[in-house]
Scaffold this motif. Structure first.
Motif, PDB file in Angstrom:
ATOM      1  N   PRO A  86       0.828  -1.214   0.000  1.00 52.57           N
ATOM      2  CA  PRO A  86       0.000   0.000   0.000  1.00 52.57           C
ATOM      3  C   PRO A  86       0.859   1.260   0.000  1.00 52.57           C
ATOM      4  CG  PRO A  86      -0.763  -1.570   1.650  1.00 52.57           C
ATOM      5  CD  PRO A  86       0.560  -2.071   1.162  1.00 52.57           C
ATOM      6  N   ASP A  87       0.347   2.274  -0.657  1.00 53.62           N
ATOM      7  CA  ASP A  87       1.041   3.560  -0.702  1.00 53.62           C
ATOM      8  C   ASP A  87       0.753   4.315   0.593  1.00 53.62           C
ATOM      9  OD1 ASP A  87       2.251   5.934  -1.276  1.00 53.62           O
ATOM     10  OD2 ASP A  87       0.989   6.452  -2.986  1.00 53.62           O
ATOM     11  N   ALA A  88       1.437   3.896   1.652  1.00 53.05           N
ATOM     12  CA  ALA A  88       1.173   4.467   2.984  1.00 53.05           C
ATOM     13  C   ALA A  88       1.435   5.968   3.057  1.00 53.05           C
ATOM     14  CB  ALA A  88       1.989   3.725   4.040  1.00 53.05           C
ATOM     15  N   PRO A  89       2.503   6.497   2.435  1.00 52.73           N
ATOM     16  CA  PRO A  89       2.716   7.948   2.535  1.00 52.73           C
ATOM     17  C   PRO A  89       1.620   8.747   1.851  1.00 52.73           C
ATOM     18  CG  PRO A  89       4.737   6.834   1.865  1.00 52.73           C
ATOM     19  CD  PRO A  89       3.628   5.830   1.758  1.00 52.73           C
ATOM     20  N   GLY A  90       1.136   8.245   0.700  1.00 53.73           N
ATOM     21  CA  GLY A  90       0.133   8.976  -0.053  1.00 53.73           C
ATOM     22  C   GLY A  90       0.593  10.379  -0.409  1.00 53.73           C
ATOM     23  N   ALA A  91       1.876  10.522  -0.705  1.00 54.09           N
ATOM     24  CA  ALA A  91       2.460  11.851  -0.923  1.00 54.09           C
ATOM     25  C   ALA A  91       3.146  11.957  -2.277  1.00 54.09           C
ATOM     26  CB  ALA A  91       3.446  12.164   0.192  1.00 54.09           C
ATOM     27  N   GLY A  92       2.696  11.173  -3.240  1.00 57.96           N
ATOM     28  CA  GLY A  92       3.251  11.278  -4.571  1.00 57.96           C
ATOM     29  C   GLY A  92       4.232  10.174  -4.916  1.00 57.96           C
ATOM     30  N   LEU A  93       4.711  10.251  -6.158  1.00 59.30           N
ATOM     31  CA  LEU A  93       5.534   9.206  -6.762  1.00 59.30           C
ATOM     32  C   LEU A  93       6.812   8.918  -5.992  1.00 59.30           C
ATOM     33  CD1 LEU A  93       6.273   7.378  -9.183  1.00 59.30           C
ATOM     34  CD2 LEU A  93       7.048   9.419 -10.373  1.00 59.30           C
ATOM     35  N   ASN A  94       7.589   9.939  -5.685  1.00 59.94           N
ATOM     36  CA  ASN A  94       8.885   9.708  -5.056  1.00 59.94           C
ATOM     37  C   ASN A  94       8.742   9.189  -3.627  1.00 59.94           C
ATOM     38  OD1 ASN A  94      10.611  10.502  -7.270  1.00 59.94           O
ATOM     39  ND2 ASN A  94       9.832  12.568  -6.949  1.00 59.94           N
ATOM     40  N   ALA A  95       7.758   9.692  -2.904  1.00 61.97           N
ATOM     41  CA  ALA A  95       7.507   9.190  -1.549  1.00 61.97           C
ATOM     42  C   ALA A  95       7.070   7.729  -1.605  1.00 61.97           C
ATOM     43  CB  ALA A  95       6.448  10.039  -0.859  1.00 61.97           C
ATOM     44  N   ALA A  96       6.278   7.365  -2.610  1.00 65.14           N
ATOM     45  CA  ALA A  96       5.855   5.972  -2.762  1.00 65.14           C
ATOM     46  C   ALA A  96       7.059   5.065  -3.017  1.00 65.14           C
ATOM     47  CB  ALA A  96       4.849   5.854  -3.904  1.00 65.14           C
ATOM     48  N   LEU A  97       7.988   5.519  -3.847  1.00 69.63           N
ATOM     49  CA  LEU A  97       9.181   4.722  -4.131  1.00 69.63           C
ATOM     50  C   LEU A  97      10.063   4.564  -2.892  1.00 69.63           C
ATOM     51  CD1 LEU A  97      10.075   6.110  -7.654  1.00 69.63           C
ATOM     52  CD2 LEU A  97       9.394   3.760  -7.103  1.00 69.63           C
ATOM     53  N   GLU A  98      10.239   5.624  -2.134  1.00 72.16           N
ATOM     54  CA  GLU A  98      11.043   5.534  -0.917  1.00 72.16           C
ATOM     55  C   GLU A  98      10.402   4.586   0.083  1.00 72.16           C
ATOM     56  OE1 GLU A  98      11.298   9.632   0.129  1.00 72.16           O
ATOM     57  OE2 GLU A  98      13.110   9.980  -1.069  1.00 72.16           O
ATOM     58  N   HIS A  99       9.073   4.604   0.153  1.00 72.32           N
ATOM     59  CA  HIS A  99       8.364   3.676   1.029  1.00 72.32           C
ATOM     60  C   HIS A  99       8.582   2.235   0.578  1.00 72.32           C
ATOM     61  CE1 HIS A  99       5.312   1.884   3.518  1.00 72.32           C
ATOM     62  NE2 HIS A  99       4.596   1.529   2.472  1.00 72.32           N
ATOM     63  N   GLY A 100       8.448   1.985  -0.724  1.00 71.78           N
ATOM     64  CA  GLY A 100       8.670   0.645  -1.240  1.00 71.78           C
ATOM     65  C   GLY A 100      10.091   0.163  -0.995  1.00 71.78           C
ATOM     66  N   GLU A 101      11.035   1.050  -1.169  1.00 71.73           N
ATOM     67  CA  GLU A 101      12.442   0.715  -0.905  1.00 71.73           C
ATOM     68  C   GLU A 101      12.640   0.311   0.552  1.00 71.73           C
ATOM     69  OE1 GLU A 101      16.813   2.965  -1.097  1.00 71.73           O
ATOM     70  OE2 GLU A 101      14.952   4.110  -1.283  1.00 71.73           O
ATOM     71  N   ALA A 102      12.044   1.071   1.465  1.00 76.54           N
ATOM     72  CA  ALA A 102      12.175   0.763   2.889  1.00 76.54           C
ATOM     73  C   ALA A 102      11.549  -0.586   3.219  1.00 76.54           C
ATOM     74  CB  ALA A 102      11.532   1.870   3.721  1.00 76.54           C
ATOM     75  N   VAL A 103      10.414  -0.875   2.614  1.00 76.71           N
ATOM     76  CA  VAL A 103       9.748  -2.157   2.854  1.00 76.71           C
ATOM     77  C   VAL A 103      10.630  -3.308   2.396  1.00 76.71           C
ATOM     78  CG1 VAL A 103       7.811  -3.608   2.139  1.00 76.71           C
ATOM     79  CG2 VAL A 103       7.403  -1.232   2.802  1.00 76.71           C
ATOM     80  N   VAL A 104      11.197  -3.184   1.209  1.00 77.68           N
ATOM     81  CA  VAL A 104      12.033  -4.255   0.663  1.00 77.68           C
ATOM     82  C   VAL A 104      13.289  -4.452   1.504  1.00 77.68           C
ATOM     83  CG1 VAL A 104      13.512  -4.893  -1.293  1.00 77.68           C
ATOM     84  CG2 VAL A 104      11.182  -4.035  -1.686  1.00 77.68           C
ATOM     85  N   ARG A 105      13.944  -3.370   1.848  1.00 75.97           N
ATOM     86  CA  ARG A 105      15.247  -3.487   2.501  1.00 75.97           C
ATOM     87  C   ARG A 105      15.162  -3.765   3.996  1.00 75.97           C
ATOM     88  NH1 ARG A 105      18.964   0.985  -0.746  1.00 75.97           N
ATOM     89  NH2 ARG A 105      19.638  -0.488  -2.358  1.00 75.97           N
TER      90      ARG A 105
END
Length: 224
Positions: A86-105
């Motif tokens: 889920p796009d927890a930040p809900g703050a746009g494209l770059n925030a979504a990518l940083e969230h996904g990166e954190a989840v993976v790592r």
């Protein structure tokens, strides 16, 4: 395992691709003149389906993570084998990518140095082996990116060796990624990885390259 061994093991793993996808009702507004309002969201989903299917067939890819809050897209892409976050930040494209990166790592032991790459969701002509060439080139650098076909935006941004992704997508992102220190990948013969689709002209160019089955079927209903 020693720290150096852990880093080498992480580097040897395949890439995890992060694919952000906004709600389908809001996606691809610039396609409306060519495709109409009714077909636009269907095309956005079809682009993502063909992108994800090709990415999962790429020998350099370990997995695909979709960052989205759209339930229909999430269900369809999960059925292909992608993981949905889920796009927890809900703050746009770059925030979504940083969230996904954190989840993976942070999701598994030994993953902080896992190689990750952000990939656009609108690459319906994507070829697995062309993607593999781009990702293999990216391994030579801590951060690297591939510009879009217009040479203005970015279709892929990769980070390995524990480097932060630090995405700066949107508009003239090629220049921003260069300024951030990311190395531009300048391979020839990887047109399918560079051909994102925002407009009717982009869709025509992707169709000329040869798109995946979802886009081919959906675009057949387009008035363009």
């Amino acid at each position: 395992m020693h720290r150096d061994d852990t880093a080498q093991a992480a580097a040897a793993r395949g890439w995890t691709l992060l694919v952000p996808l906004k709600p389908l009702a809001l996606a691809k507004s610039r396609l409306v003149p060519a495709a109409g309002r009714e077909l636009r969201s269907g095309l956005a989903l079809a682009f993502a389906q063909d992108t994800v299917a090709a990415a999962l067939d790429c020998p350099a890819v370990e997995g695909v993570v979709i960052v989205t809050d759209d339930p229909r897209a999430g269900a369809e892409l999960a059925a292909l084998g992608a993981r949905i976050v889920p796009d927890a930040p809900g703050a746009g494209l770059n925030a979504a990518l940083e969230h996904g990166e954190a989840v993976v790592r942070s999701g598994q032991p030994g993953r902080p140095g896992a190689p990750v790459a952000a990939l656009n969701a609108d690459l319906p002509a994507l070829r697995p082996l062309e993607l593999a060439r781009v990702l293999d080139a990216a391994r030579a650098h801590r951060r690297a990116f591939l510009a879009d076909a217009a040479g203005i935006g970015t279709t892929l941004l990769a980070a390995s060796g524990g480097a932060a992704l630090a995405p700066a997508f949107g508009g003239a992102s090629r220049a921003r990624h260069l300024r951030s220190g990311a190395v531009e990948i300048t391979l020839s013969g990887v047109d399918s990885v560079r051909r994102d689709v925002d407009t009717g002209a982009d869709l025509a160019a992707a169709l000329a390259l040869g798109v995946g089955p979802h886009t081919l079927r959906t675009s057949a209903a387009s008035p363009a």
